[in-house]
Design an enzyme around this catalytic site. Structure first.
Site, short mmCIF file in Angstrom:
data_model
loop_
_atom_site.label_atom_id
_atom_site.label_comp_id
_atom_site.label_asym_id
_atom_site.label_seq_id
_atom_site.Cartn_x
_atom_site.Cartn_y
_atom_site.Cartn_z
N GLY A 1 0.84 -1.21 0.00
CA GLY A 1 0.00 0.00 0.00
C GLY A 1 0.87 1.25 0.00
O GLY A 1 1.87 1.32 0.71
N ARG B 1 19.06 11.58 -4.10
CA ARG B 1 20.00 12.71 -3.94
C ARG B 1 21.26 12.26 -3.19
O ARG B 1 22.38 12.62 -3.56
CB ARG B 1 19.33 13.86 -3.18
CG ARG B 1 18.26 14.59 -4.00
CD ARG B 1 18.91 15.53 -5.02
NE ARG B 1 17.94 16.13 -5.91
CZ ARG B 1 17.36 17.31 -5.72
NH1 ARG B 1 17.62 18.01 -4.64
NH2 ARG B 1 16.52 17.78 -6.62
N ARG C 1 1.12 -5.16 -5.30
CA ARG C 1 1.36 -6.31 -4.43
C ARG C 1 1.56 -7.51 -5.34
O ARG C 1 0.77 -7.72 -6.27
CB ARG C 1 0.18 -6.53 -3.48
CG ARG C 1 0.04 -5.44 -2.44
CD ARG C 1 -0.99 -5.81 -1.38
NE ARG C 1 -1.00 -4.86 -0.28
CZ ARG C 1 -1.82 -3.83 -0.17
NH1 ARG C 1 -2.73 -3.61 -1.10
NH2 ARG C 1 -1.76 -3.02 0.87
N ASP D 1 5.77 -5.05 5.89
CA ASP D 1 6.44 -6.32 6.17
C ASP D 1 6.52 -7.25 4.96
O ASP D 1 7.50 -8.00 4.81
CB ASP D 1 5.85 -7.03 7.40
CG ASP D 1 4.35 -7.10 7.38
OD1 ASP D 1 3.75 -6.74 6.34
OD2 ASP D 1 3.76 -7.52 8.39
N THR E 1 4.47 2.68 5.43
CA THR E 1 3.09 2.20 5.50
C THR E 1 2.33 3.06 6.49
O THR E 1 2.89 3.47 7.51
CB THR E 1 2.99 0.71 5.92
OG1 THR E 1 1.64 0.43 6.32
CG2 THR E 1 3.89 0.36 7.10
N ASP F 1 0.11 1.98 8.37
CA ASP F 1 -0.39 1.14 9.46
C ASP F 1 0.42 1.21 10.75
O ASP F 1 -0.07 0.84 11.81
CB ASP F 1 -0.45 -0.33 9.00
CG ASP F 1 -1.39 -0.52 7.83
OD1 ASP F 1 -2.37 0.24 7.73
OD2 ASP F 1 -1.15 -1.43 7.01
N ASP G 1 2.72 -0.75 11.63
CA ASP G 1 2.71 -2.12 12.17
C ASP G 1 4.07 -2.81 12.05
O ASP G 1 4.15 -4.03 12.02
CB ASP G 1 1.62 -2.96 11.46
CG ASP G 1 1.82 -3.02 9.96
OD1 ASP G 1 2.68 -2.28 9.42
OD2 ASP G 1 1.12 -3.81 9.31
N ARG H 1 -4.86 -2.12 9.11
CA ARG H 1 -4.70 -3.57 8.96
C ARG H 1 -4.94 -4.22 10.31
O ARG H 1 -6.03 -4.08 10.84
CB ARG H 1 -3.33 -3.90 8.36
CG ARG H 1 -3.40 -5.13 7.48
CD ARG H 1 -2.37 -5.14 6.40
NE ARG H 1 -1.04 -5.03 6.92
CZ ARG H 1 -0.05 -5.87 6.67
NH1 ARG H 1 -0.27 -6.91 5.91
NH2 ARG H 1 1.15 -5.67 7.14
N GLU I 1 -15.95 8.89 22.07
CA GLU I 1 -16.55 8.41 23.31
C GLU I 1 -16.22 6.94 23.55
O GLU I 1 -16.23 6.46 24.68
CB GLU I 1 -18.08 8.59 23.27
CG GLU I 1 -18.55 10.01 23.56
CD GLU I 1 -18.17 11.01 22.49
OE1 GLU I 1 -18.14 10.64 21.30
OE2 GLU I 1 -17.88 12.18 22.84
O1 F6P Z 1 -1.46 -1.50 4.46
C1 F6P Z 1 -2.09 -0.31 4.14
C2 F6P Z 1 -3.57 -0.51 3.99
O2 F6P Z 1 -4.16 0.73 3.64
C3 F6P Z 1 -4.28 -1.10 5.21
O3 F6P Z 1 -4.53 -0.16 6.22
C4 F6P Z 1 -5.53 -1.65 4.58
O4 F6P Z 1 -6.03 -2.73 5.33
C5 F6P Z 1 -5.05 -2.12 3.22
O5 F6P Z 1 -3.85 -1.42 2.95
C6 F6P Z 1 -6.02 -1.87 2.10
O6 F6P Z 1 -5.48 -2.42 0.96
P1 F6P Z 1 -6.03 -2.15 -0.52
O7 F6P Z 1 -5.64 -0.76 -0.91
O8 F6P Z 1 -5.34 -3.18 -1.35
O9 F6P Z 1 -7.51 -2.30 -0.45
#
Ligand code: F6P
Length: 321
Positions: free
Chosen positions: A15, A29, A76, A107, A129, A131, A133, A175, A191
């Site tokens: 992504g 650069r 991907r 990852d 990313t 995320d 993560d 994710r 909330e």
């Molecule tokens: O890893 C980045 C991300 O935006 C995640 O937050 C999300 O789950 C996923 O990619 C969505 O993937 P796609 O753009 O392939 O729908």
């Protein structure tokens, strides 16, 4: 300085994330200044296998720092786990006389880089990313911008929730990492934050709404992390158990776009320069990260074994307000 390295390739994979361009800028650069050539590998590992490789000059990366997305394109490619597919990629690198690759992504991107390094191509991973993560860095490139995009959006959603006295459930990306949900929830006075299946407690959520209503509160925003509880399940619970009119907003891909924040740009520049330096020092199979003010390099194999991030330091705040 590793005199074997004359030309490096750079790719973005998985992504896209705001700040990837700032990393590309810094890599190109800094490499050129260090006397090595740079090629852009378009559309991640897919472009590598298909041979979509272009030289990158000083001017090619001018003015890209403030642009969202990635000028190299991304994709991907699950087939890259197949050694025969990687062999094709390696032939493309040889054809273009590329000695080493810097892989920007999450990852999955790191695993691709690790496998290439095991097959003799020096590779360094850079964390890109939204995320957050990746445990081998405190923050990934793109996370801060995404968080701010969510906060801007929820502020707007709050205006209408407030005017209509509604409860709006907002699903955010991440994710399987709760960081975006927890931090945006805190920043937006949410909330109730649902950041994992385990932390969701229907009765606790209803009780929180009830207590707030008794104090006179009329508008509610519930932040929901994707891949936890189906959004319409929450909507149904609110509808059946309160006098509020629930609405659902799935923020979606707006969260991945936009101009990178200053934080993400600086992070990307620092990590990009560091990645080039590691390649020049003869390192491979490592990923770069940032903790506090320090830059760190971790073996990708070890990085993948580190416990997944759980926003530990922020989590307790959720129950205190
Ligand atoms: O890893 C980045 C991300 O935006 C995640 O937050 C999300 O789950 C996923 O990619 C969505 O993937 P796609 O753009 O392939 O729908």
């Amino acid at each position: 300085m590793n005199h074997q390295i004359k030309k490096i390739g750079v790719l973005t994979s998985g992504g896209d994330a705001p700040g990837m361009n700032a990393a590309i800028y810094a890599i190109v650069r800094h490499a050129l200044k260090s006397g090595i050539e740079v090629c852009g590998i378009l559309d991640g590992y897919k472009g590598l296998v298909e041979g979509h490789i272009v030289p990158l000059t000083y001017n090619d990366v001018s003015g890209i720092m403030n642009r969202g997305g990635t000028i190299l394109g991304t994709a991907r490619l699950p087939e890259f786990t197949d050694a025969e597919v990687r062999e094709i990629g390696i032939k493309q690198l040889q054809k273009n006389q590329i000695d080493a690759v810097i892989c920007i992504g999450g990852d999955g991107t790191y695993m691709g880089g690790l496998r290439l390094s095991e097959m003799g191509i020096p590779c360094i991973g850079v964390p890109g990313t939204i995320d957050n993560d990746i445990p081998s860095t405190e923050f990934t490139i793109g996370f801060d911008t995404c968080l701010n995009t969510i906060v801007d959006s929820v502020d707007k959603i709050r205006d209408t929730a407030n005017s209509h006295h509604r409860c709006i459930i907002v699903e955010v990306m991440g994710r399987f990492c709760p960081d975006l949900a927890i931090r945006s929830g805190l920043a937006c006075e949410s909330e109730y934050i649902i950041y994992s299946k385990e932390n969701y407690n229907e009765q606790e959520m209803l009780q929180t709404i009830k207590e707030n209503q008794e104090k006179g509160k009329k508008d509610f925003v519930i932040i929901l992390a994707e891949h936890t509880v189906p959004i319409h399940e929450i909507e149904k619970v609110i509808k059946e158990n309160t006098n509020l009119e629930p609405r659902c907003t799935v923020l979606g891909h707006v969260q991945r776009g936009g101009r990178p924040s200053a934080f993400d740009r600086v992070l990307a520049v620092r990590l990009g320069i560091y990645a080039v330096d590691l390649i020049l020092q003869g390192e491979t199979g490592k990923c770069v990260g940032h903790f506090g003010e320090e830059l760190v390099a971790t073996e990708i194999l070890k990085a993948n074994e580190l416990p997944k991030k759980q926003a530990q330091e922020i989590k307790p705040c959720v129950k205190k307000i």
